[in-house]
Design a protein around this motif. Structure first.
Motif, mmCIF file in Angstrom:
data_model
loop_
_atom_site.group_PDB
_atom_site.id
_atom_site.type_symbol
_atom_site.label_atom_id
_atom_site.label_comp_id
_atom_site.label_asym_id
_atom_site.label_seq_id
_atom_site.Cartn_x
_atom_site.Cartn_y
_atom_site.Cartn_z
ATOM 1 N N GLN A 1 15.163 -10.425 -59.446
ATOM 2 C CA GLN A 1 14.513 -11.729 -59.490
ATOM 3 C C GLN A 1 15.211 -12.644 -58.491
ATOM 4 O OE1 GLN A 1 14.007 -13.425 -63.385
ATOM 5 N NE2 GLN A 1 12.699 -15.062 -62.629
ATOM 6 N N ARG A 2 14.407 -13.227 -57.597
ATOM 7 C CA ARG A 2 14.932 -14.095 -56.538
ATOM 8 C C ARG A 2 14.914 -15.548 -56.986
ATOM 9 N NH1 ARG A 2 12.312 -12.794 -50.774
ATOM 10 N NH2 ARG A 2 14.231 -11.866 -50.037
ATOM 11 N N PHE A 3 15.998 -16.248 -56.631
ATOM 12 C CA PHE A 3 16.115 -17.672 -56.930
ATOM 13 C C PHE A 3 16.532 -18.419 -55.679
ATOM 14 C CE2 PHE A 3 16.893 -15.533 -60.946
ATOM 15 C CZ PHE A 3 16.023 -16.204 -61.786
ATOM 16 N N PHE A 4 15.846 -19.527 -55.397
ATOM 17 C CA PHE A 4 16.190 -20.395 -54.292
ATOM 18 C C PHE A 4 16.975 -21.571 -54.859
ATOM 19 C CE2 PHE A 4 12.494 -18.024 -53.026
ATOM 20 C CZ PHE A 4 12.816 -17.630 -51.738
ATOM 21 N N ILE A 5 18.235 -21.673 -54.491
ATOM 22 C CA ILE A 5 19.104 -22.708 -55.023
ATOM 23 C C ILE A 5 19.195 -23.830 -53.998
ATOM 24 C CG2 ILE A 5 21.402 -23.222 -55.949
ATOM 25 C CD1 ILE A 5 19.740 -21.136 -57.574
ATOM 26 N N VAL A 6 18.561 -24.937 -54.331
ATOM 27 C CA VAL A 6 18.550 -26.064 -53.404
ATOM 28 C C VAL A 6 19.213 -27.307 -53.985
ATOM 29 C CG1 VAL A 6 16.523 -25.262 -52.134
ATOM 30 C CG2 VAL A 6 16.207 -26.733 -54.126
ATOM 31 N N ASP A 7 19.386 -27.330 -55.310
ATOM 32 C CA ASP A 7 20.030 -28.465 -55.964
ATOM 33 C C ASP A 7 20.478 -28.054 -57.360
ATOM 34 O OD1 ASP A 7 17.693 -28.408 -57.526
ATOM 35 O OD2 ASP A 7 16.808 -30.119 -56.495
ATOM 36 N N SER A 8 21.093 -28.972 -58.090
ATOM 37 C CA SER A 8 21.615 -28.633 -59.424
ATOM 38 C C SER A 8 20.495 -28.318 -60.406
ATOM 39 C CB SER A 8 22.489 -29.764 -59.972
ATOM 40 O OG SER A 8 21.754 -30.962 -60.052
ATOM 41 N N HIS A 9 19.333 -28.933 -60.227
ATOM 42 C CA HIS A 9 18.203 -28.640 -61.104
ATOM 43 C C HIS A 9 17.748 -27.188 -60.937
ATOM 44 C CE1 HIS A 9 14.595 -29.132 -63.462
ATOM 45 N NE2 HIS A 9 13.878 -28.671 -62.447
ATOM 46 N N SER A 10 17.659 -26.722 -59.699
ATOM 47 C CA SER A 10 17.242 -25.332 -59.482
ATOM 48 C C SER A 10 18.290 -24.360 -60.013
ATOM 49 C CB SER A 10 16.945 -25.068 -58.006
ATOM 50 O OG SER A 10 18.074 -25.280 -57.201
ATOM 51 N N LEU A 11 19.546 -24.752 -59.986
ATOM 52 C CA LEU A 11 20.606 -23.921 -60.558
ATOM 53 C C LEU A 11 20.400 -23.768 -62.064
ATOM 54 C CD1 LEU A 11 23.424 -22.503 -60.165
ATOM 55 C CD2 LEU A 11 24.393 -24.704 -60.825
ATOM 56 N N ASN A 12 20.186 -24.876 -62.747
ATOM 57 C CA ASN A 12 19.994 -24.836 -64.203
ATOM 58 C C ASN A 12 18.711 -24.114 -64.592
ATOM 59 O OD1 ASN A 12 22.383 -26.268 -64.600
ATOM 60 N ND2 ASN A 12 21.345 -28.247 -64.497
ATOM 61 N N THR A 13 17.633 -24.352 -63.861
ATOM 62 C CA THR A 13 16.367 -23.675 -64.120
ATOM 63 C C THR A 13 16.516 -22.171 -63.941
ATOM 64 O OG1 THR A 13 15.162 -25.625 -63.372
ATOM 65 C CG2 THR A 13 13.932 -23.571 -63.453
ATOM 66 N N SER A 14 17.242 -21.773 -62.915
ATOM 67 C CA SER A 14 17.478 -20.347 -62.655
ATOM 68 C C SER A 14 18.238 -19.698 -63.802
ATOM 69 C CB SER A 14 18.265 -20.173 -61.354
ATOM 70 O OG SER A 14 17.539 -20.680 -60.272
ATOM 71 N N MET A 15 19.258 -20.360 -64.285
ATOM 72 C CA MET A 15 20.051 -19.820 -65.400
ATOM 73 C C MET A 15 19.151 -19.589 -66.623
ATOM 74 S SD MET A 15 23.359 -19.604 -64.596
ATOM 75 C CE MET A 15 24.515 -20.243 -63.396
ATOM 76 N N GLU A 16 18.276 -20.534 -66.893
ATOM 77 C CA GLU A 16 17.358 -20.391 -68.035
ATOM 78 C C GLU A 16 16.381 -19.239 -67.821
ATOM 79 O OE1 GLU A 16 17.521 -21.845 -71.065
ATOM 80 O OE2 GLU A 16 19.402 -22.609 -70.238
ATOM 81 N N SER A 17 15.845 -19.115 -66.615
ATOM 82 C CA SER A 17 14.918 -18.023 -66.312
ATOM 83 C C SER A 17 15.578 -16.664 -66.489
ATOM 84 C CB SER A 17 14.398 -18.140 -64.879
ATOM 85 O OG SER A 17 13.574 -19.262 -64.744
ATOM 86 N N ILE A 18 16.828 -16.550 -66.091
ATOM 87 C CA ILE A 18 17.563 -15.290 -66.229
ATOM 88 C C ILE A 18 17.676 -14.904 -67.701
ATOM 89 C CG2 ILE A 18 19.825 -14.182 -65.935
ATOM 90 C CD1 ILE A 18 20.061 -15.983 -63.347
#
Length: 185
Positions: free
Chosen positions: A103-120
């Motif tokens: 699963q690919r995640f684009f990390i552009v800010d702290s929100h995308s970091l937190n959203t990615s962690m939840e998706s994982i």
């Protein structure tokens, strides 16, 4: 199978036919087909397997292949070892067909970091790819919080960037830079 994939530290990210041929002759164990289609995927997978490598299809970019259960079943029946996607629901479906999931995640800010962690936590992919791969600070942060293997991908153009990503905690570096595919790392 996951151990086989994580064995070598570089994966070939293929966009063109010219690069496909080079990947088959390179030292990589894993080939990511970033632009495949329903007509060529079967032959591509056969050639990748004949070269002793694992074949992954980026389902989000695959032309003519549904981004649904039927598309995933089609890929599984055509011998694909795994899929790449940004979509949580596709990861979950692909696991039903015993495909290795990235699963690919684009990390552009702290929100995308937190959203990615939840998706994982929801999708439970076998491997995550953090993009762009040159964000070593964020790779380290993922490594500290998530046990899932990590691929660093995107905009990695030099040996120094490969080493930096690996030192930050990435397990594999995915790059389209042909000259990096034969690094002895």
């Amino acid at each position: 199978m996951l151990e086989d994939i994580l064995n070598k530290k570089i994966a070939a990210a293929i966009r063109t036919e010219k690069d496909f041929s080079k990947a088959l002759k390179s030292r990589v164990d894993v080939v990511f087909l970033l632009h495949s289609n329903i007509i060529t995927v079967n032959q591509s997978v056969k050639e990748i397997h004949s070269a002793g490598k694992k074949a992954f299809v980026h389902l989000d970019f695959a032309e003519g292949i549904g981004k649904d259960r039927a598309g995933i079943e089609f890929l599984a029946k055509n011998g694909v070892d795994g899929i790449l996607t940004t979509r949580t629901n596709i990861v979950r479906m692909a696991k039903e067909y015993n495909l290795t999931t990235v699963q690919r995640f684009f990390i552009v800010d702290s929100h995308s970091l937190n959203t990615s962690m939840e998706s994982i936590k929801i999708s439970k992919p076998d491997i995550i790819e953090i993009m762009p791969g040159i964000v070593t600070k964020k790779i380290k942060e993922f490594r500290e919080k998530i046990a899932t293997p990590i691929i660093a991908g995107g905009i990695i153009e030099t040996e120094q960037e490969v080493i930096a990503a690996l030192e930050a905690g990435a397990d594999i570096v995915s790059t389209g830079e042909v000259d990096l595919w034969n690094l002895n790392i």
